[in-house]
Scaffold this motif. Structure first.
Motif, short mmCIF file in Angstrom:
data_model
loop_
_atom_site.label_atom_id
_atom_site.label_comp_id
_atom_site.label_asym_id
_atom_site.label_seq_id
_atom_site.Cartn_x
_atom_site.Cartn_y
_atom_site.Cartn_z
N GLN A 33 -4.74 12.94 -7.77
CA GLN A 33 -4.06 11.91 -8.56
C GLN A 33 -3.02 12.49 -9.50
O GLN A 33 -2.12 11.79 -9.94
CB GLN A 33 -5.08 11.11 -9.36
CG GLN A 33 -5.95 10.24 -8.50
CD GLN A 33 -6.87 9.38 -9.33
OE1 GLN A 33 -6.89 9.47 -10.55
NE2 GLN A 33 -7.65 8.55 -8.66
N TRP A 36 1.72 14.57 -8.81
CA TRP A 36 3.09 14.22 -9.20
C TRP A 36 3.38 14.66 -10.63
O TRP A 36 4.46 15.14 -10.93
CB TRP A 36 3.34 12.73 -9.04
CG TRP A 36 3.55 12.34 -7.61
CD1 TRP A 36 2.63 11.80 -6.75
CD2 TRP A 36 4.75 12.49 -6.85
NE1 TRP A 36 3.19 11.60 -5.52
CE2 TRP A 36 4.50 12.01 -5.56
CE3 TRP A 36 6.02 12.97 -7.15
CZ2 TRP A 36 5.47 12.01 -4.56
CZ3 TRP A 36 6.98 12.96 -6.15
CH2 TRP A 36 6.70 12.48 -4.88
N ILE A 80 8.07 8.59 -10.82
CA ILE A 80 7.26 8.33 -9.62
C ILE A 80 5.78 8.46 -9.96
O ILE A 80 4.96 7.63 -9.53
CB ILE A 80 7.66 9.28 -8.48
CG1 ILE A 80 9.07 8.95 -7.99
CG2 ILE A 80 6.66 9.20 -7.33
CD1 ILE A 80 9.67 10.00 -7.07
N ALA A 81 5.42 9.48 -10.72
CA ALA A 81 4.02 9.69 -11.09
C ALA A 81 3.49 8.51 -11.90
O ALA A 81 2.37 8.04 -11.67
CB ALA A 81 3.88 10.98 -11.90
N ARG A 83 4.62 5.41 -11.88
CA ARG A 83 4.52 4.24 -11.00
C ARG A 83 3.27 4.30 -10.13
O ARG A 83 2.55 3.32 -9.99
CB ARG A 83 5.76 4.14 -10.10
CG ARG A 83 7.05 3.78 -10.79
CD ARG A 83 7.08 2.34 -11.10
NE ARG A 83 6.87 1.59 -9.86
CZ ARG A 83 7.37 0.41 -9.63
NH1 ARG A 83 8.12 -0.17 -10.51
NH2 ARG A 83 7.11 -0.22 -8.50
N LYS A 84 3.02 5.48 -9.55
CA LYS A 84 1.84 5.62 -8.70
C LYS A 84 0.55 5.44 -9.50
O LYS A 84 -0.39 4.80 -9.04
CB LYS A 84 1.84 6.98 -8.00
CG LYS A 84 2.88 7.08 -6.91
CD LYS A 84 2.71 8.37 -6.13
CE LYS A 84 3.63 8.40 -4.96
NZ LYS A 84 3.29 7.46 -3.89
N ARG A 85 0.52 5.98 -10.71
CA ARG A 85 -0.67 5.85 -11.55
C ARG A 85 -0.88 4.39 -11.97
O ARG A 85 -2.01 3.90 -11.96
CB ARG A 85 -0.54 6.75 -12.78
CG ARG A 85 -1.73 6.72 -13.67
CD ARG A 85 -2.95 7.29 -13.00
NE ARG A 85 -4.08 7.21 -13.89
CZ ARG A 85 -5.32 7.07 -13.50
NH1 ARG A 85 -5.61 7.04 -12.22
NH2 ARG A 85 -6.30 6.98 -14.37
N SER A 86 0.19 3.69 -12.30
CA SER A 86 0.04 2.29 -12.69
C SER A 86 -0.41 1.44 -11.51
O SER A 86 -1.18 0.49 -11.69
CB SER A 86 1.34 1.74 -13.28
OG SER A 86 2.35 1.68 -12.31
N GLN A 87 0.02 1.78 -10.30
CA GLN A 87 -0.44 1.06 -9.11
C GLN A 87 -1.93 1.28 -8.89
O GLN A 87 -2.66 0.35 -8.56
CB GLN A 87 0.35 1.50 -7.88
CG GLN A 87 1.77 1.01 -7.86
CD GLN A 87 2.59 1.63 -6.74
OE1 GLN A 87 2.15 2.55 -6.06
NE2 GLN A 87 3.81 1.13 -6.56
N VAL A 88 -2.39 2.52 -9.08
CA VAL A 88 -3.82 2.83 -8.93
C VAL A 88 -4.63 2.05 -9.96
O VAL A 88 -5.67 1.47 -9.63
CB VAL A 88 -4.07 4.34 -9.05
CG1 VAL A 88 -5.55 4.66 -9.21
CG2 VAL A 88 -3.48 5.08 -7.86
#
Length: 94
Positions: A33, A36, A80-81, A83-88
């Motif tokens: 996780q 990024w 990007i990191a 965004r990916k964390r908020s999606q998770v």
């Protein structure tokens, strides 16, 4: 060589020292996780190193690396990191 080393700014030397010390926990605590975020931090370290190297040689090249990798690319990777964390996190709440 001693004359070249006097061209280095002490604040920039401290910056690289802090970046290199800070890389230890980043690498030790890496996970799938956090890859990024780790990439963004490594780009910041590359920029800090380039800041110091440009005073010694190839100033044009290292200036591009400093601003391209250390500032621009790390900002994109951190975006990007995040965004990916908020999606998770959003998927976990649903």
């Amino acid at each position: 060589m001693a004359a070249e080393l006097t061209a280095l700014d002490p604040k920039e030397l401290v910056l690289i020292l802090i970046a290199l010390v800070g890389i230890v926990p980043v690498l030790l605590l890496r996970s799938s996780q956090s890859k990024w975020f780790m990439g963004g931090y490594l780009l910041l370290c590359a920029g800090a190193l380039a800041t110091n190297l440009e005073a010694l040689a190839l100033s044009g090249l290292f200036n591009v690396v400093e601003h391209g990798a250390g500032i621009a690319a790390s900002g994109i990777v951190f975006f990007i990191a995040a965004r990916k964390r908020s999606q998770v996190l959003a998927e976990g709440e649903e």
